[in-house]
Design a protein around this motif. Structure first.
Motif, PDB file in Angstrom:
ATOM      1  N   LYS A   1      40.789  38.602  46.741  1.00  0.00           N
ATOM      2  CA  LYS A   1      41.931  38.583  47.661  1.00  0.00           C
ATOM      3  C   LYS A   1      41.459  38.511  49.114  1.00  0.00           C
ATOM      4  O   LYS A   1      42.021  37.777  49.928  1.00  0.00           O
ATOM      5  CB  LYS A   1      42.809  39.821  47.455  1.00  0.00           C
ATOM      6  CG  LYS A   1      43.601  39.804  46.174  1.00  0.00           C
ATOM      7  CD  LYS A   1      44.391  41.095  46.003  1.00  0.00           C
ATOM      8  CE  LYS A   1      45.107  41.130  44.668  1.00  0.00           C
ATOM      9  NZ  LYS A   1      45.832  42.402  44.468  1.00  0.00           N
ATOM     10  N   MET A   2      40.427  39.285  49.422  1.00  0.00           N
ATOM     11  CA  MET A   2      39.902  39.300  50.779  1.00  0.00           C
ATOM     12  C   MET A   2      39.319  37.926  51.138  1.00  0.00           C
ATOM     13  O   MET A   2      39.541  37.414  52.237  1.00  0.00           O
ATOM     14  CB  MET A   2      38.825  40.377  50.919  1.00  0.00           C
ATOM     15  CG  MET A   2      38.361  40.594  52.349  1.00  0.00           C
ATOM     16  SD  MET A   2      37.077  41.847  52.489  1.00  0.00           S
ATOM     17  CE  MET A   2      37.910  43.290  51.860  1.00  0.00           C
ATOM     18  N   THR A   3      38.602  37.331  50.217  1.00  0.00           N
ATOM     19  CA  THR A   3      38.035  35.997  50.447  1.00  0.00           C
ATOM     20  C   THR A   3      39.145  34.986  50.690  1.00  0.00           C
ATOM     21  O   THR A   3      39.050  34.146  51.594  1.00  0.00           O
ATOM     22  CB  THR A   3      37.171  35.572  49.243  1.00  0.00           C
ATOM     23  OG1 THR A   3      36.122  36.523  49.058  1.00  0.00           O
ATOM     24  CG2 THR A   3      36.580  34.202  49.442  1.00  0.00           C
ATOM     25  N   HIS A   4      40.197  35.081  49.896  1.00  0.00           N
ATOM     26  CA  HIS A   4      41.333  34.171  50.053  1.00  0.00           C
ATOM     27  C   HIS A   4      41.971  34.352  51.431  1.00  0.00           C
ATOM     28  O   HIS A   4      42.296  33.364  52.105  1.00  0.00           O
ATOM     29  CB  HIS A   4      42.351  34.414  48.938  1.00  0.00           C
ATOM     30  CG  HIS A   4      43.514  33.487  48.976  1.00  0.00           C
ATOM     31  ND1 HIS A   4      43.395  32.143  48.721  1.00  0.00           N
ATOM     32  CD2 HIS A   4      44.831  33.714  49.233  1.00  0.00           C
ATOM     33  CE1 HIS A   4      44.588  31.579  48.835  1.00  0.00           C
ATOM     34  NE2 HIS A   4      45.476  32.512  49.141  1.00  0.00           N
ATOM     35  N   LYS A   5      42.165  35.579  51.863  1.00  0.00           N
ATOM     36  CA  LYS A   5      42.741  35.849  53.185  1.00  0.00           C
ATOM     37  C   LYS A   5      41.851  35.308  54.293  1.00  0.00           C
ATOM     38  O   LYS A   5      42.340  34.699  55.267  1.00  0.00           O
ATOM     39  CB  LYS A   5      42.968  37.348  53.388  1.00  0.00           C
ATOM     40  CG  LYS A   5      44.112  37.911  52.586  1.00  0.00           C
ATOM     41  CD  LYS A   5      44.266  39.404  52.814  1.00  0.00           C
ATOM     42  CE  LYS A   5      45.399  39.970  51.987  1.00  0.00           C
ATOM     43  NZ  LYS A   5      45.567  41.419  52.190  1.00  0.00           N
TER      44      LYS A   5
ATOM     45  N   LEU B   1      37.173  45.824  41.907  1.00  0.00           N
ATOM     46  CA  LEU B   1      36.402  45.362  43.055  1.00  0.00           C
ATOM     47  C   LEU B   1      36.402  43.840  43.143  1.00  0.00           C
ATOM     48  O   LEU B   1      36.575  43.270  44.226  1.00  0.00           O
ATOM     49  CB  LEU B   1      34.967  45.887  42.975  1.00  0.00           C
ATOM     50  CG  LEU B   1      34.025  45.493  44.100  1.00  0.00           C
ATOM     51  CD1 LEU B   1      34.556  45.972  45.453  1.00  0.00           C
ATOM     52  CD2 LEU B   1      32.635  46.052  43.857  1.00  0.00           C
ATOM     53  N   SER B   2      36.235  43.182  42.009  1.00  0.00           N
ATOM     54  CA  SER B   2      36.253  41.715  41.992  1.00  0.00           C
ATOM     55  C   SER B   2      37.596  41.170  42.471  1.00  0.00           C
ATOM     56  O   SER B   2      37.651  40.205  43.234  1.00  0.00           O
ATOM     57  CB  SER B   2      35.960  41.194  40.585  1.00  0.00           C
ATOM     58  OG  SER B   2      34.644  41.491  40.223  1.00  0.00           O
ATOM     59  N   GLU B   3      38.679  41.801  42.027  1.00  0.00           N
ATOM     60  CA  GLU B   3      40.011  41.371  42.447  1.00  0.00           C
ATOM     61  C   GLU B   3      40.200  41.566  43.949  1.00  0.00           C
ATOM     62  O   GLU B   3      40.730  40.686  44.638  1.00  0.00           O
ATOM     63  CB  GLU B   3      41.089  42.125  41.669  1.00  0.00           C
ATOM     64  CG  GLU B   3      41.154  41.736  40.204  1.00  0.00           C
ATOM     65  CD  GLU B   3      42.071  42.632  39.391  1.00  0.00           C
ATOM     66  OE1 GLU B   3      42.713  43.552  39.950  1.00  0.00           O
ATOM     67  OE2 GLU B   3      42.128  42.422  38.165  1.00  0.00           O
TER      68      GLU B   3
ATOM     69  N   ILE C   1      36.156  48.882  34.620  1.00  0.00           N
ATOM     70  CA  ILE C   1      37.442  48.871  35.331  1.00  0.00           C
ATOM     71  C   ILE C   1      37.209  48.779  36.832  1.00  0.00           C
ATOM     72  O   ILE C   1      37.865  48.006  37.536  1.00  0.00           O
ATOM     73  CB  ILE C   1      38.279  50.116  34.964  1.00  0.00           C
ATOM     74  CG1 ILE C   1      38.718  50.038  33.502  1.00  0.00           C
ATOM     75  CG2 ILE C   1      39.480  50.266  35.888  1.00  0.00           C
ATOM     76  CD1 ILE C   1      39.287  51.336  32.956  1.00  0.00           C
ATOM     77  N   LEU C   2      36.262  49.569  37.339  1.00  0.00           N
ATOM     78  CA  LEU C   2      35.955  49.534  38.770  1.00  0.00           C
ATOM     79  C   LEU C   2      35.431  48.166  39.186  1.00  0.00           C
ATOM     80  O   LEU C   2      35.797  47.657  40.258  1.00  0.00           O
ATOM     81  CB  LEU C   2      34.946  50.623  39.134  1.00  0.00           C
ATOM     82  CG  LEU C   2      35.459  52.054  39.095  1.00  0.00           C
ATOM     83  CD1 LEU C   2      34.313  53.033  39.304  1.00  0.00           C
ATOM     84  CD2 LEU C   2      36.538  52.272  40.145  1.00  0.00           C
TER      85      LEU C   2
END
Length: 99
Positions: free
Chosen positions: A87-91, A81-83, A76-77
């Motif tokens: 998101k950070m990479t996309h930003k 973390l992957s999500e 789950i962690l």
């Protein structure tokens, strides 16, 4: 790489076990044996489980259950973390494209 195994003496429920182990894994093995010994003694002292074999099986089941829970939590962690990283990479990519 070929590691030389060394015999490690472990005491579990008053019995000695000699286990062959790589030198760099000895501390983990000793800690695991101490954890198993503590759990088995706790079960024995509770009086709810009789017999060394049954105590060993119950302790093994408890430890296996704890391991399974940790694996599930880890999965789950890792997903979370992957999500977050995605998101950070996309930003970051959006910011770089807009410059």
């Amino acid at each position: 790489m070929n590691k030389k195994l060394q015999a490690v003496s472990l005491i579990i429920m008053g019995k000695e076990y000699k286990i062959a182990c790589a030198p760099d894994e000895q501390n983990d093995l000793i800690q695991s044996a101490q954890q198993l010994d503590a759990q088995m003694r706790q079960m024995r002292d509770s009086g709810k489980v009789a017999g060394a074999d049954r105590i060993a099986v119950m302790a093994a089941l408890n430890l296996a259950h704890e391991l399974q829970l940790m694996k599930s939590q880890n999965a789950i962690l890792n997903q979370t973390l992957s999500e977050c990283l995605s998101k950070m990479t996309h930003k970051i990519e959006n910011v770089l494209e807009n410059q």
